[in-house]
Motif scaffolding. Structure first.
Motif, mmCIF file in Angstrom:
data_model
loop_
_atom_site.group_PDB
_atom_site.id
_atom_site.type_symbol
_atom_site.label_atom_id
_atom_site.label_comp_id
_atom_site.label_asym_id
_atom_site.label_seq_id
_atom_site.Cartn_x
_atom_site.Cartn_y
_atom_site.Cartn_z
ATOM 1 N N VAL A 98 44.298 92.656 77.526
ATOM 2 C CA VAL A 98 45.507 93.304 77.584
ATOM 3 C C VAL A 98 46.025 93.863 78.824
ATOM 4 O O VAL A 98 45.042 94.224 79.688
ATOM 5 N N SER A 99 47.272 93.970 79.170
ATOM 6 C CA SER A 99 47.562 94.525 80.381
ATOM 7 C C SER A 99 47.564 95.999 80.519
ATOM 8 O O SER A 99 47.572 96.667 79.695
ATOM 9 N N ASP A 100 47.215 96.532 81.797
ATOM 10 C CA ASP A 100 47.276 97.949 81.947
ATOM 11 C C ASP A 100 48.459 98.632 81.712
ATOM 12 O O ASP A 100 48.241 99.768 81.059
ATOM 13 N N GLN A 101 49.445 98.140 81.811
ATOM 14 C CA GLN A 101 50.607 98.945 81.627
ATOM 15 C C GLN A 101 51.010 99.032 80.267
ATOM 16 O O GLN A 101 51.535 100.019 79.758
ATOM 17 N N SER A 102 50.777 97.960 79.448
ATOM 18 C CA SER A 102 50.624 98.064 77.762
ATOM 19 C C SER A 102 49.910 98.980 77.092
ATOM 20 O O SER A 102 50.437 99.645 76.444
ATOM 21 N N VAL A 103 48.683 99.194 77.828
ATOM 22 C CA VAL A 103 47.760 100.339 77.505
ATOM 23 C C VAL A 103 48.166 101.466 77.637
ATOM 24 O O VAL A 103 48.416 102.551 76.715
ATOM 25 N N MET A 104 48.883 101.784 78.940
ATOM 26 C CA MET A 104 49.363 103.105 79.224
ATOM 27 C C MET A 104 50.553 103.472 78.516
ATOM 28 O O MET A 104 50.830 104.447 77.998
ATOM 29 N N ASP A 105 51.191 102.403 78.006
ATOM 30 C CA ASP A 105 52.514 102.771 77.598
ATOM 31 C C ASP A 105 52.026 103.383 75.999
ATOM 32 O O ASP A 105 52.605 104.099 75.277
ATOM 33 N N ASP A 106 51.076 102.449 75.398
ATOM 34 C CA ASP A 106 50.811 102.901 73.970
ATOM 35 C C ASP A 106 49.934 104.232 74.061
ATOM 36 O O ASP A 106 50.100 104.995 73.117
ATOM 37 N N CYS A 130 33.512 101.813 77.727
ATOM 38 C CA CYS A 130 33.571 100.249 78.252
ATOM 39 C C CYS A 130 34.959 100.042 78.810
ATOM 40 O O CYS A 130 35.385 100.910 79.762
ATOM 41 N N SER A 131 35.795 99.058 78.552
ATOM 42 C CA SER A 131 36.844 98.849 79.054
ATOM 43 C C SER A 131 38.117 100.045 78.779
ATOM 44 O O SER A 131 38.767 100.146 79.389
ATOM 45 N N GLY A 132 37.693 100.619 77.686
ATOM 46 C CA GLY A 132 38.338 101.920 77.150
ATOM 47 C C GLY A 132 38.137 103.106 78.176
ATOM 48 O O GLY A 132 39.116 103.797 78.330
ATOM 49 N N GLY A 133 36.935 103.280 78.910
ATOM 50 C CA GLY A 133 36.647 104.211 79.707
ATOM 51 C C GLY A 133 37.407 104.047 80.997
ATOM 52 O O GLY A 133 38.024 104.990 81.469
ATOM 53 N N ARG A 134 37.571 102.867 81.486
ATOM 54 C CA ARG A 134 38.379 102.466 82.446
ATOM 55 C C ARG A 134 39.944 102.810 82.326
ATOM 56 O O ARG A 134 40.504 103.402 83.028
ATOM 57 N N HIS A 135 40.275 102.463 81.021
ATOM 58 C CA HIS A 135 41.769 102.900 80.895
ATOM 59 C C HIS A 135 41.725 104.557 80.718
ATOM 60 O O HIS A 135 42.779 105.040 80.907
ATOM 61 N N ALA A 136 40.840 105.114 80.238
ATOM 62 C CA ALA A 136 40.853 106.522 80.199
ATOM 63 C C ALA A 136 41.109 107.125 81.497
ATOM 64 O O ALA A 136 41.689 107.930 81.822
ATOM 65 N N PHE A 137 40.444 106.328 82.470
ATOM 66 C CA PHE A 137 40.343 106.894 83.865
ATOM 67 C C PHE A 137 41.562 106.773 84.456
ATOM 68 O O PHE A 137 42.269 107.583 85.110
ATOM 69 N N LEU A 138 42.221 105.475 83.929
ATOM 70 C CA LEU A 138 43.509 105.039 84.568
ATOM 71 C C LEU A 138 44.619 106.064 84.061
ATOM 72 O O LEU A 138 45.587 106.637 84.625
ATOM 73 N N ALA A 139 44.482 106.426 82.712
ATOM 74 C CA ALA A 139 45.414 107.211 82.037
ATOM 75 C C ALA A 139 45.512 108.623 82.683
ATOM 76 O O ALA A 139 46.409 109.297 82.784
ATOM 77 N N ALA A 140 44.279 109.307 83.028
ATOM 78 C CA ALA A 140 44.005 110.469 83.583
ATOM 79 C C ALA A 140 44.718 110.493 84.890
ATOM 80 O O ALA A 140 45.218 111.676 85.343
ATOM 81 N N CYS A 141 45.192 109.616 85.586
ATOM 82 C CA CYS A 141 45.525 109.446 86.783
ATOM 83 C C CYS A 141 47.074 109.248 86.774
ATOM 84 O O CYS A 141 47.704 109.507 87.752
ATOM 85 N N THR A 142 47.329 108.563 85.634
ATOM 86 C CA THR A 142 48.767 107.905 85.863
ATOM 87 C C THR A 142 49.714 108.360 84.711
ATOM 88 O O THR A 142 50.844 108.063 84.721
ATOM 89 N N VAL A 143 49.181 109.047 83.548
ATOM 90 C CA VAL A 143 49.928 109.317 82.394
ATOM 91 C C VAL A 143 49.936 110.810 82.441
ATOM 92 O O VAL A 143 49.014 111.838 82.252
#
Length: 255
Positions: A98-106, A130-143
């Motif tokens: 799944v794309s990073d942008q889609s996850v951040m939007d959700d 796991c991949s959700g941890g990566r997404h959590a780091f990304l969300a912390a910085c961009t959302v």
């Protein structure tokens, strides 16, 4: 903390699937678990891992709800239809993920849902494994809007140039300068994804940019130390790090 409740207190929760509106306007489903009867409840967005929007994620959502949190766990794989968690996750994996942008939007859709709830205290954190941890780091910085974040053994926070793609165009570590909230990290020193060296580098960059963070790293543990349904489970490390996670959320979301 684990087993810290008063046995005389009322306890109740509700957990259900609810429609959620993504920041991009699409509608998807989230698993929503929260305590009954409470006001001023903080929120948590729990981002699923690559095994899928699975039973473990739902149980973990309820576990956080037992500790006084309203938890939204989004079906970030909704573009790949329905079926068992492993069937849907396989479709996503075969499509390059799944794309990073889609996850951040959700994730932003879940955050808005939580903060608009009449029982909310208007604070919310994000966590993923796991991949959700990566997404959590990304969300912390961009959302915008989160108050703290927890990265549990998130791989591919640091990425090589050849690992980037149209769906993952930027390594999350590239946004470290934009991190404005406290970050907790849980890692096993025997993990290979992220490796010990990658965690070292993440910590170095967090220090270099003056970020507020706590990292806990466990010897004799690899990837997925909370996954009691798998051989990677490490009971002592899992309970210690879960208690540290609850204490972190309590500090930043309840105080």
């Amino acid at each position: 903390m684990w087993n810290s409740y008063n046995t005389g207190d009322y306890a109740g929760m509700i957990a259900e699937t609810v429609p959620t509106v993504s920041a991009n306007g699409s509608v998807f489903t989230s698993y929503y678990a929260r305590p009954l009867g409470d006001k001023n409840v903080p929120g948590i967005v729990l981002i699923p891992h690559m095994p899928g929007w699975d039973e473990w994620c739902r149980e973990t959502s309820r576990r956080f709800a037992e500790h006084g949190y309203a938890v939204m766990c989004p079906d970030i794989y909704h573009a790949y239809g329905t079926g068992t968690p492993s069937e849907v996750a396989m479709r996503a994996r075969n499509d390059g993920g799944v794309s990073d942008q889609s996850v951040m939007d959700d994730v932003k859709g879940c955050l808005d849902f939580l903060k608009l709830s009449p029982s909310s205290n208007h604070k919310a954190g994000v966590i993923g494994m796991c991949s959700g941890g990566r997404h959590a780091f990304l969300a912390a910085c961009t959302v915008d809007g989160f108050d703290c974040a927890v990265d549990c053994w998130g791989g591919a926070v640091i990425m090589k140039e050849e690992e980037l793609s149209t769906k993952r165009p930027v390594a999350p570590i590239s946004y470290v300068k934009d991190l404005k909230i406290p970050l907790l990290g849980i890692f096993g020193n025997d993990d290979r994804y992220p490796s010990k060296e990658q965690v070292d580098e993440t910590e170095r960059l967090l220090k270099e940019h003056g970020k507020e963070y706590e990292f806990y790293r466990y010897d004799g543990a690899g990837h997925g130390i909370w996954y009691y349904d798998k051989e990677v489970y490490r009971q002592e490390a899992a309970m210690d790090s879960f208690n540290k996670t609850i204490a972190f959320f309590d500090k930043h979301l309840k105080e």
